[in-house]
Design a protein around this motif. Sequence first.
Motif, PDB file in Angstrom:
ATOM      1  N   THR A 175       0.852  -1.188   0.000  1.00 61.61           N
ATOM      2  CA  THR A 175       0.000   0.000   0.000  1.00 61.61           C
ATOM      3  C   THR A 175       0.882   1.231   0.000  1.00 61.61           C
ATOM      4  O   THR A 175       2.108   1.148   0.141  1.00 61.61           O
ATOM      5  CB  THR A 175      -0.911   0.036   1.239  1.00 61.61           C
ATOM      6  OG1 THR A 175      -0.110   0.264   2.408  1.00 61.61           O
ATOM      7  CG2 THR A 175      -1.677  -1.267   1.393  1.00 61.61           C
ATOM      8  N   ARG A 176       0.243   2.389  -0.136  1.00 60.01           N
ATOM      9  CA  ARG A 176       1.003   3.630  -0.018  1.00 60.01           C
ATOM     10  C   ARG A 176       1.475   3.791   1.425  1.00 60.01           C
ATOM     11  O   ARG A 176       0.932   3.179   2.353  1.00 60.01           O
ATOM     12  CB  ARG A 176       0.157   4.824  -0.437  1.00 60.01           C
ATOM     13  CG  ARG A 176      -1.055   5.055   0.436  1.00 60.01           C
ATOM     14  CD  ARG A 176      -1.837   6.286  -0.007  1.00 60.01           C
ATOM     15  NE  ARG A 176      -3.073   6.426   0.739  1.00 60.01           N
ATOM     16  CZ  ARG A 176      -3.179   7.001   1.929  1.00 60.01           C
ATOM     17  NH1 ARG A 176      -2.109   7.481   2.524  1.00 60.01           N
ATOM     18  NH2 ARG A 176      -4.354   7.084   2.531  1.00 60.01           N
TER      19      ARG A 176
ATOM     20  N   ASN B  39      -1.529  -5.320  -4.172  1.00 60.46           N
ATOM     21  CA  ASN B  39      -1.173  -3.907  -4.298  1.00 60.46           C
ATOM     22  C   ASN B  39      -2.307  -3.049  -4.848  1.00 60.46           C
ATOM     23  O   ASN B  39      -2.088  -1.890  -5.189  1.00 60.46           O
ATOM     24  CB  ASN B  39       0.067  -3.742  -5.178  1.00 60.46           C
ATOM     25  CG  ASN B  39      -0.190  -4.109  -6.626  1.00 60.46           C
ATOM     26  OD1 ASN B  39      -0.979  -5.012  -6.904  1.00 60.46           O
ATOM     27  ND2 ASN B  39       0.469  -3.415  -7.537  1.00 60.46           N
TER      28      ASN B  39
ATOM     29  N   SER C 267      -6.789   2.574  -4.841  1.00 61.30           N
ATOM     30  CA  SER C 267      -5.373   2.757  -4.549  1.00 61.30           C
ATOM     31  C   SER C 267      -4.582   1.686  -5.277  1.00 61.30           C
ATOM     32  O   SER C 267      -4.868   0.493  -5.133  1.00 61.30           O
ATOM     33  CB  SER C 267      -5.130   2.666  -3.037  1.00 61.30           C
ATOM     34  OG  SER C 267      -3.752   2.772  -2.744  1.00 61.30           O
TER      35      SER C 267
ATOM     36  N   THR D 205      -0.642   0.607  -5.763  1.00 65.65           N
ATOM     37  CA  THR D 205       0.699   0.843  -5.254  1.00 65.65           C
ATOM     38  C   THR D 205       1.700   0.063  -6.089  1.00 65.65           C
ATOM     39  O   THR D 205       1.640  -1.169  -6.159  1.00 65.65           O
ATOM     40  CB  THR D 205       0.801   0.412  -3.784  1.00 65.65           C
ATOM     41  OG1 THR D 205      -0.254   1.031  -3.033  1.00 65.65           O
ATOM     42  CG2 THR D 205       2.130   0.822  -3.191  1.00 65.65           C
TER      43      THR D 205
ATOM     44  N   SER E 120       2.803   5.445  -5.669  1.00 68.64           N
ATOM     45  CA  SER E 120       1.400   5.037  -5.551  1.00 68.64           C
ATOM     46  C   SER E 120       0.513   5.979  -6.341  1.00 68.64           C
ATOM     47  O   SER E 120       0.856   7.141  -6.604  1.00 68.64           O
ATOM     48  CB  SER E 120       0.956   5.025  -4.085  1.00 68.64           C
ATOM     49  OG  SER E 120       1.027   6.335  -3.530  1.00 68.64           O
TER      50      SER E 120
END
Length: 883
Positions: free
Chosen positions: A113-114, A696, A743, A745, A751
């Motif tokens: 993830t970010r 991701n 999202s 990433t 990201s």
Amino acid sequence: MRIRVLHRILQFYVVLVPMGVSAQLSQESAGRVPVAVVAMASRTSVVPRLDGVLDDAVWETAQVFSDFVQQDPDEGAAVTERTEFRVIYTDEALYIGVRAYDSEPERIAALLTRRDEQSPSDEVRIMIDSYHDRRTGFVFSVNAAGVRRDSYLFDDTNEDDRWDAVWDARTVIDSEGWSAELVIPFNQLRFSQKDVQTFGFNVTRRINRNNELQHWRLIPKSASGMVSLFGDLAGISNIAPPRRLEILPYTVAQMNTRQAVVGNPFRSGRDQVAAAGADIKVGIGSALTLSATVNPDFGQVEADPAQVNLSAFETFFAERRPFFTEGLDIFQFRISDGDGDGSQEELFYTRRIGRRPQGRANTRNGVAERVDRTTILAAAKLSGKTADGWTVGLTGALTDEEGANVIGADGERFRDVVEPRTGYVVGRLARDFRGGLTQVGLFGTAVERAVPDRLSFLHNRAWTGGLDWSHRFADNTYSINGRIVGSHVRGSAEAITRTQQSPARYFQRPDNDYTELRTDRTSLSGFGASVNGGRTAGNWRWRLGLDTRSPGFEVNDIGFQRNADRSLQWLWINRRWLEPGKIFRRFNININQWSVWNYGWDRNNTGGNVNVNYTLLNYWNGWLGVNRQFGGTSSTRLRGGPNIKIPGQINGWMGLATDSRRVLRGSASGWGYREDQSGGRGGGVNAQVAWRPTSNVDLSLSPRIDWNRSEWQFLNAPDIGGNTEYLFGRLQQTTTAVTLRSSITVSTDLSLQLYAEPFISAGEYVGYRQVAALNASEFSERLPIVPSSAVIPGEETVSFDLDADGVFETDIRRPDFTFLSLRSNIVLRWEYKLGSTIFLVWQHGRQRALDEGGFNFGPSVNSLFATPAENVFLFKVNYWLNP
């Protein structure tokens, strides 16, 4: 000398605060300060290679610590997988190596993830109380995919995840589990000058698949503290607090596009802007940090959600700008503790700095420039904590005078000032006693404006000051807290009259016999005070509190306050079951009760509620509650008119959420209310569906729809024949919105985020009411329906014949409305170098207001997407310097 005198005064005050409550009380306490558990750090001159693999020779020389126990799911039980950590340090940084053994490494959850986004992953957290004050700490977390998170702990239990530091970590998954290496520069910590340092310290590990949370130093789930229960990290010597200097210059290029307006040179359809600025951090001595920003830019910050506000009170929006969110805990000073955990009323509301201008340009029948925000010329804050327990905070900001350019009907150009140049100062000074179990502090704010004549409705000066204390005793099981605050505003007679007549106080109420509306006043003062105490640890907890605010109390120049003129009594009782049973893994119930009066001893409100929240054995979470308010009188419902008797109300809510660790997860909740006598009612349904197709990528969709069928929505108070008549509408309002988030990433440093929210709210008035008898026992007698024969609805206005004499005495603007909004942004964030970031941003917005009220979803959506859009394209780059 002044500090020493103040120290003596505070020491004397601490003796008075407990009011004879002895710390010798012997009570059951799961929050007892423990015998210290000590980890030793080893000094090295060799810097380990940061690759997540603990194979450097220097790690072999460090002592290994592995005595972890479970906090969850089985508190105090042995861990199912072994965890080890080592600590070494150089002159510049602290290095922590963690070995997380796992018998099933293929089941390790490692979501990408970010940065700073929490995910259902295997994770380790390093918690450091470098001040060693047992109240504050820094948290550095890394998951098995190498995603870093950081946060700040304050007041022993609270956590602020908006704090950011410049540090690094690497992780590796192998056949024996996974390992992590973290490097935390000493210049990111705060500690005093000593030959030998001892930090508060703890390490935790989460194993996602079985929701196991391991603690090196166990913090019981029923404890009232966190930082005060840390172990210690010793063995650090001859480390001088580093000279802290961080410079983050930035440059930004921005292009705005919108529909051009013929004949309006201020709306040509396209604008380009280029700017530069900088954020600076400088260490002042060993304990304090000076942070400053020059010409700050917050173009990458997500837009506020759309709302329709039909009340007399301001809408609160959370702070999102990084400079103001970081370290905000020092500058938090709640006005009251009796308004629930989510109370937003504080002496310092950072959104006041850089706010939308409060004045309006005079178009002179021509066109005027739109000004959306006030320019912040510079802002700075000094914050930190000394070795002997002094907390210091000082914030200052200067905003520019904002003017709107105007071209009158004759072509002549003007510039109207819409916001004066303003200086803001906020100060905090507090002192810890008894190892942080007692704290006494001072707080103050000041606003100074250079107010021009055309903005004479604004205060030119506003001051607030407060004294607060917190005292924990009986082995950290009980506490008593309180505060006393005062306010003083000055300005023209127009400004102070406006303040007296504001929705917070309504001095002009005709039946108000305890305050006086004076139109010659040029200042107004007020005070507030609160005290509460109770049990904070264990499975049974309770608190009892009293709170009061005088009618003249006013802090909205730099704070956030909805009302004054009130006294409140409240009680909170909580019972929790924290160990798994046959159905529930955790169960919590609390009961609240309150009563509210104004300073004329009119009872405004009495009520109570019951709240339940729980976790099932399968890790589904649920919540439900019911709230009952009994009838009273309202000093604000007629918006400056006399008190009116108001009916009681019952409302309830419930919801259920699935296990957040799943690839496909969701939640659903609903709420509803019904008002006594009037038949007013409303409700809503909210849902969320989230899907994580790969490790991701995360997608979520959150629709909601709300209904409000109010029988008495305030509309107007016209003067008819020397008498004020109060008109209300029978409102049928429907609101729907959908929030979409995505999202993607690419790596821990790169990201892409997407946010979008279409919003539709429509309100139609199906009838009207007129106040007839303020205190009649029946609602229909207090506010009878205006006969349809006495109302003539038009396309732009609605006319009323309130005395049925055939003459329509007054009219109001047609109140029906439809508000359409679409707000979205796409943000590409790349941390191309540690602490240095590039942003690519596209912000897209559409907004439209219509004078029609029927809710028609399809046509409204078509109208929304037919509305001309405004776009902002932004490129921003900053570069972190640490000379």
